[in-house]
Design a protein around this motif. Structure first.
Motif, PDB file in Angstrom:
ATOM      1  N   ARG A  13      67.671  47.462  -9.063  1.00 30.35           N
ATOM      2  CA  ARG A  13      66.809  47.572  -7.898  1.00 30.35           C
ATOM      3  C   ARG A  13      67.392  48.602  -6.940  1.00 30.35           C
ATOM      4  O   ARG A  13      68.596  48.642  -6.724  1.00 30.35           O
ATOM      5  N   TYR A  14      66.524  49.423  -6.391  1.00 37.48           N
ATOM      6  CA  TYR A  14      66.993  50.498  -5.521  1.00 37.48           C
ATOM      7  C   TYR A  14      66.129  50.546  -4.257  1.00 37.48           C
ATOM      8  O   TYR A  14      64.904  50.513  -4.336  1.00 37.48           O
ATOM      9  N   ASP A  15      66.793  50.578  -3.121  1.00 33.25           N
ATOM     10  CA  ASP A  15      66.099  50.584  -1.844  1.00 33.25           C
ATOM     11  C   ASP A  15      66.283  51.948  -1.175  1.00 33.25           C
ATOM     12  O   ASP A  15      67.324  52.225  -0.580  1.00 33.25           O
ATOM     13  N   LYS A  18      67.702  52.694   2.389  1.00 29.32           N
ATOM     14  CA  LYS A  18      69.128  52.624   2.726  1.00 29.32           C
ATOM     15  C   LYS A  18      69.908  53.852   2.247  1.00 29.32           C
ATOM     16  O   LYS A  18      71.098  53.973   2.512  1.00 29.32           O
ATOM     17  N   CYS A  19      69.257  54.714   1.487  1.00 25.71           N
ATOM     18  CA  CYS A  19      69.972  55.832   0.865  1.00 25.71           C
ATOM     19  C   CYS A  19      70.327  56.916   1.872  1.00 25.71           C
ATOM     20  O   CYS A  19      69.498  57.317   2.693  1.00 25.71           O
ATOM     21  N   ILE A  20      71.605  57.387   1.790  1.00 20.35           N
ATOM     22  CA  ILE A  20      72.016  58.498   2.649  1.00 20.35           C
ATOM     23  C   ILE A  20      72.206  59.777   1.834  1.00 20.35           C
ATOM     24  O   ILE A  20      72.708  60.785   2.325  1.00 20.35           O
ATOM     25  N   GLY A  21      71.835  59.700   0.555  1.00 23.62           N
ATOM     26  CA  GLY A  21      71.862  60.909  -0.277  1.00 23.62           C
ATOM     27  C   GLY A  21      73.237  61.439  -0.620  1.00 23.62           C
ATOM     28  O   GLY A  21      73.419  62.633  -0.824  1.00 23.62           O
ATOM     29  N   CYS A  22      74.238  60.561  -0.721  1.00 20.61           N
ATOM     30  CA  CYS A  22      75.599  61.023  -0.983  1.00 20.61           C
ATOM     31  C   CYS A  22      75.790  61.522  -2.413  1.00 20.61           C
ATOM     32  O   CYS A  22      76.711  62.279  -2.696  1.00 20.61           O
ATOM     33  N   GLY A  23      74.947  61.076  -3.324  1.00 20.06           N
ATOM     34  CA  GLY A  23      75.021  61.580  -4.687  1.00 20.06           C
ATOM     35  C   GLY A  23      75.900  60.788  -5.642  1.00 20.06           C
ATOM     36  O   GLY A  23      75.997  61.119  -6.827  1.00 20.06           O
ATOM     37  N   ARG A  24      76.553  59.769  -5.150  1.00 23.44           N
ATOM     38  CA  ARG A  24      77.466  59.004  -5.999  1.00 23.44           C
ATOM     39  C   ARG A  24      76.772  58.380  -7.212  1.00 23.44           C
ATOM     40  O   ARG A  24      77.309  58.384  -8.315  1.00 23.44           O
ATOM     41  N   CYS A  25      75.594  57.802  -6.989  1.00 23.29           N
ATOM     42  CA  CYS A  25      74.915  57.105  -8.089  1.00 23.29           C
ATOM     43  C   CYS A  25      74.685  58.052  -9.260  1.00 23.29           C
ATOM     44  O   CYS A  25      74.926  57.696 -10.420  1.00 23.29           O
ATOM     45  N   ALA A  26      74.231  59.273  -8.962  1.00 18.00           N
ATOM     46  CA  ALA A  26      73.990  60.239 -10.023  1.00 18.00           C
ATOM     47  C   ALA A  26      75.304  60.653 -10.682  1.00 18.00           C
ATOM     48  O   ALA A  26      75.359  60.920 -11.876  1.00 18.00           O
ATOM     49  N   ALA A  35      68.643  60.593 -10.025  1.00 15.34           N
ATOM     50  CA  ALA A  35      68.746  62.003  -9.654  1.00 15.34           C
ATOM     51  C   ALA A  35      68.723  62.028  -8.135  1.00 15.34           C
ATOM     52  O   ALA A  35      68.041  61.212  -7.509  1.00 15.34           O
ATOM     53  N   VAL A  36      69.512  62.924  -7.542  1.00 20.44           N
ATOM     54  CA  VAL A  36      69.519  63.028  -6.085  1.00 20.44           C
ATOM     55  C   VAL A  36      69.023  64.412  -5.699  1.00 20.44           C
ATOM     56  O   VAL A  36      69.629  65.424  -6.044  1.00 20.44           O
ATOM     57  N   GLU A  37      67.879  64.442  -5.022  1.00 17.42           N
ATOM     58  CA  GLU A  37      67.305  65.716  -4.585  1.00 17.42           C
ATOM     59  C   GLU A  37      66.962  65.601  -3.113  1.00 17.42           C
ATOM     60  O   GLU A  37      66.481  64.553  -2.665  1.00 17.42           O
ATOM     61  N   LEU A  40      68.135  62.539  -1.208  1.00 18.08           N
ATOM     62  CA  LEU A  40      67.536  61.230  -1.451  1.00 18.08           C
ATOM     63  C   LEU A  40      67.607  60.923  -2.956  1.00 18.08           C
ATOM     64  O   LEU A  40      67.251  61.757  -3.781  1.00 18.08           O
ATOM     65  N   ALA A  41      68.087  59.712  -3.249  1.00 18.28           N
ATOM     66  CA  ALA A  41      68.192  59.333  -4.653  1.00 18.28           C
ATOM     67  C   ALA A  41      66.840  58.875  -5.183  1.00 18.28           C
ATOM     68  O   ALA A  41      66.006  58.362  -4.440  1.00 18.28           O
ATOM     69  N   ARG A  42      66.643  59.072  -6.489  1.00 16.07           N
ATOM     70  CA  ARG A  42      65.395  58.702  -7.135  1.00 16.07           C
ATOM     71  C   ARG A  42      65.742  58.142  -8.513  1.00 16.07           C
ATOM     72  O   ARG A  42      66.638  58.641  -9.186  1.00 16.07           O
ATOM     73  N   ASN A  58      79.467  51.727  -6.413  1.00 17.57           N
ATOM     74  CA  ASN A  58      79.901  52.945  -5.736  1.00 17.57           C
ATOM     75  C   ASN A  58      78.948  53.446  -4.655  1.00 17.57           C
ATOM     76  O   ASN A  58      79.227  54.434  -4.003  1.00 17.57           O
ATOM     77  N   CYS A  59      77.828  52.784  -4.486  1.00 16.78           N
ATOM     78  CA  CYS A  59      76.919  53.188  -3.415  1.00 16.78           C
ATOM     79  C   CYS A  59      77.486  52.700  -2.080  1.00 16.78           C
ATOM     80  O   CYS A  59      77.636  51.494  -1.891  1.00 16.78           O
ATOM     81  N   PRO A  60      77.790  53.612  -1.174  1.00 22.62           N
ATOM     82  CA  PRO A  60      78.464  53.207   0.066  1.00 22.62           C
ATOM     83  C   PRO A  60      77.573  52.416   1.018  1.00 22.62           C
ATOM     84  O   PRO A  60      78.078  51.754   1.922  1.00 22.62           O
ATOM     85  N   THR A  61      76.263  52.480   0.813  1.00 25.57           N
ATOM     86  CA  THR A  61      75.380  51.789   1.761  1.00 25.57           C
ATOM     87  C   THR A  61      74.707  50.557   1.165  1.00 25.57           C
ATOM     88  O   THR A  61      73.872  49.927   1.817  1.00 25.57           O
ATOM     89  N   GLY A  62      75.043  50.222  -0.058  1.00 23.62           N
ATOM     90  CA  GLY A  62      74.447  49.041  -0.682  1.00 23.62           C
ATOM     91  C   GLY A  62      72.962  49.200  -0.958  1.00 23.62           C
ATOM     92  O   GLY A  62      72.208  48.233  -0.908  1.00 23.62           O
ATOM     93  N   ALA A  63      72.548  50.427  -1.271  1.00 25.28           N
ATOM     94  CA  ALA A  63      71.132  50.670  -1.534  1.00 25.28           C
ATOM     95  C   ALA A  63      70.731  50.243  -2.944  1.00 25.28           C
ATOM     96  O   ALA A  63      69.552  50.156  -3.257  1.00 25.28           O
ATOM     97  N   ILE A  64      71.742  49.972  -3.791  1.00 30.93           N
ATOM     98  CA  ILE A  64      71.455  49.651  -5.186  1.00 30.93           C
ATOM     99  C   ILE A  64      71.969  48.259  -5.517  1.00 30.93           C
ATOM    100  O   ILE A  64      73.051  47.868  -5.085  1.00 30.93           O
ATOM    101  N   ALA A  65      71.183  47.516  -6.264  1.00 31.78           N
ATOM    102  CA  ALA A  65      71.634  46.222  -6.761  1.00 31.78           C
ATOM    103  C   ALA A  65      71.288  46.135  -8.230  1.00 31.78           C
ATOM    104  O   ALA A  65      70.243  46.619  -8.676  1.00 31.78           O
TER     105      ALA A  65
HETATM  106  S1  SF4 Z   1      74.924  56.219  -3.990  1.00 30.44           S
HETATM  107 FE1  SF4 Z   1      73.545  55.091  -2.623  1.00 30.44          FE
HETATM  108  S2  SF4 Z   1      73.491  56.295  -0.755  1.00 30.44           S
HETATM  109 FE2  SF4 Z   1      74.402  57.599  -2.323  1.00 30.44          FE
HETATM  110  S3  SF4 Z   1      72.666  58.765  -3.137  1.00 30.44           S
HETATM  111 FE3  SF4 Z   1      72.882  56.969  -4.442  1.00 30.44          FE
HETATM  112  S4  SF4 Z   1      71.538  55.421  -3.527  1.00 30.44           S
HETATM  113 FE4  SF4 Z   1      71.792  57.019  -2.017  1.00 30.44          FE
END
Ligand code: SF4
Ligand code: SF4
Lengths: 104, 368
Positions: A13-15, A18-26, A35-37, A40-42, A58-65
């Motif tokens: 699940r992805y919210d 909450k995403c700050i677009g840091c790119g870690r998830c990708a 993918a982060v464009e 914003l992650a998608r 690794n998502c610093p803002t807890g946008a992913i579960a």
């Molecule tokens: S790791 Fe979290 S905050 Fe960073 S781009 Fe992915 S979803 Fe967004």
């Protein structure tokens, strides 16, 4: 080889709010699910998700579960029998990290 | 996973703590010592010797793989200085070897975590390759005083156990994830530590699957021996006439489930592993019947032939399903669903088949 497993089962699940677009998830996903464009992650293809949990951890803002665990029939079977959460059991199964095996 | 304890870095003052990796100084793969006293670090060879390769081979065949580990701590590759990258890895010897053999001509530090001799991915899943151990190890070797930069390079699969932002908060070191596969390290370093999309993907090709086959076979060997033992006992008890045909039928199904189906995985129709294995198992069962004169002059009674058609696919399907534990793309939710769907069918087929086989034995007894 294009690895494909069952469809529509992943608990990812992805919210986006909450995403700050840091790119870690990708960066951490071994199946290019994200993918982060434009900062914003998608989710590109959730059916590729193997529920390893790296993105959520690794998502610093807890946008992913994701309900992370081992995708291993042996472990799950053992879990069904013992009523415990399936986990990699014992030292008997460990493979070459370089070739990448998931269950232990 | 417990969050890393946020605490002050103790490694910035006082004498350097002793490096536990120095206990490896006498190992054949150590080619020298860098520095003296507490700052001493073993320098490792980037060349694998015959003994290292033999160890890998033994490990694949699960012979004495339980303590195939190196001491955790700090190692050197080449002649690293304060600006050289710090590569983090697990203390499974096979993983350690896979990393160092890629680093010819590179100057780097190798920070080996104590993962109890388990590879990066498995250890990360268990949490031993995790934030806590990483923070502790960075501190324990006084890394902050050994290098001037503040970056740790982790294998990408380590992200399953390590939270980058928590590590940074606890140690002051930023985490950078390198490629998934150690063999991509040279290209990744040469490209200025930028990963191509391919380097970020886990590969699972024929070579990888073949490498896993020995372990699969060995793990199946014991139950197979028990089954053979049971057949033998029934023979002795005069209850069955299990012979060469049963032996190769069973052995063939094991081979199909542990080696052939995993190898041909992407080519077999269907998504469920059990189905893929059962398909090949059925082909094998038909082949066994054909080998025994079916359909024209069967030397195999029909209950036995039918039993094979039931048992062999079920067995091969079950073994192939177990291979989900070795793949790099099956999710626990998916395996769960697959098991709930396929397990009942396999159990029923196997039970019917075994009944037929036993019945066949009893019938033969009465015919005597
Ligand atoms: S790791 Fe979290 S905050 Fe960073 S781009 Fe992915 S979803 Fe967004
Ligand atoms: S759980 Fe693992 S496979 Fe699934 S999206 Fe996250 S990192 Fe990718």
């Amino acid at each position: 080889m294009k690895a494909q497993y069952l469809k529509n089962v992943a608990t990812l699940r992805y919210d986006a709010a909450k995403c700050i677009g840091c790119g870690r998830c990708a960066e951490v996903c071994p199946h290019a699910v994200f993918a982060v464009e434009d900062r914003l992650a998608r989710v590109v293809d959730r059916d590729r998700c193997m529920e390893c949990g790296a993105c959520a951890l690794n998502c610093p803002t807890g946008a992913i579960a994701v309900h992370a665990g081992v995708g291993c029939a042996g472990a799950i079977l053992l879990g069904m029998i013992t009523g415990k959460e399936p986990s990699c059991g014992g030292p008997e199964r460990r493979e070459d990290g370089a070739s990448g095996a998931s269950c232990c | 996973m417990p969050p890393a304890t946020v605490r002050k870095l103790s490694g910035t003052l006082g004498p350097l703590p002793p490096n536990p990796a120095m206990g490896s100084a006498k190992e054949k793969w150590v080619v020298g010592i860098l520095g003296e006293g507490p700052s001493a670090v073993p320098r490792v060879s980037t060349h694998l010797r015959a003994a290292d390769r033999f160890g890998t081979w033994k490990s694949r065949w699960t012979l004495g793989r339980d303590d195939y580990a190196v001491l955790p701590g700090l190692y050197a590759v080449g002649s690293p200085d304060r600006t050289s990258p710090v590569l983090v890895t697990a203390n499974y010897k096979m993983t350690f070897d896979a990393v160092r053999k890629e680093l010819a001509g590179v100057d780097a530090w190798l920070l080996v975590l104590d993962t109890k001799g388990v590879n990066v991915w498995c250890a990360a899943g268990k949490g031993t390759f995790g934030t806590k151990e990483l923070v502790r190890r960075v501190d324990a070797v006084g890394l902050a005083r050994r290098v001037s930069h503040r970056t740790l390079v982790l294998p990408q699969l380590g992200a399953v156990g390590v939270a980058a932002h928590e590590t940074a908060r606890a140690t002051g070191f930023r985490v950078e994830y390198g490629p998934v596969h150690a063999e991509d390290l040279p290209a990744w370093l040469a490209a200025g530590r930028v990963a191509t999309p391919a380097m970020r993907r886990v590969r699972f090709d024929v070579r990888d699957r073949l490498a896993l086959a020995p372990a699969e076979l060995v793990f199946t060997f014991k139950p197979a021996l028990i089954a053979l033992g049971a057949m033998f006992l029934l023979n002795v008890a005069g209850l069955g006439f299990y012979g060469l045909v049963d032996l190769y039928a069973l052995a063939g199904a094991l081979f199909v489930g542990c080696v052939l189906a995993p190898l041909l995985l992407p080519l077999l129709p269907g998504r469920m592993f059990a189905l893929k294995g059962a398909e090949l198992g059925l082909i094998w069962a038909v082949a066994v019947c054909l080998l025994n004169g079916w359909p024209d002059a069967p030397t195999l009674a029909w209950p036995k032939a039918l039993a094979y058609l039931l048992v062999l696919p079920a067995l091969a399907g079950f073994l192939t399903m177990n291979f989900t534990g070795s793949t790099t793309y099956t999710s626990p939710s998916g395996v769960n669903r697959e098991m709930r769907r396929s397990l009942p069918a396999m159990v029923v087929a196997a039970a019917l088949g075994v009944l037929l086989l036993l019945g066949d034995g009893v019938a033969a007894l009465f015919a005597r």
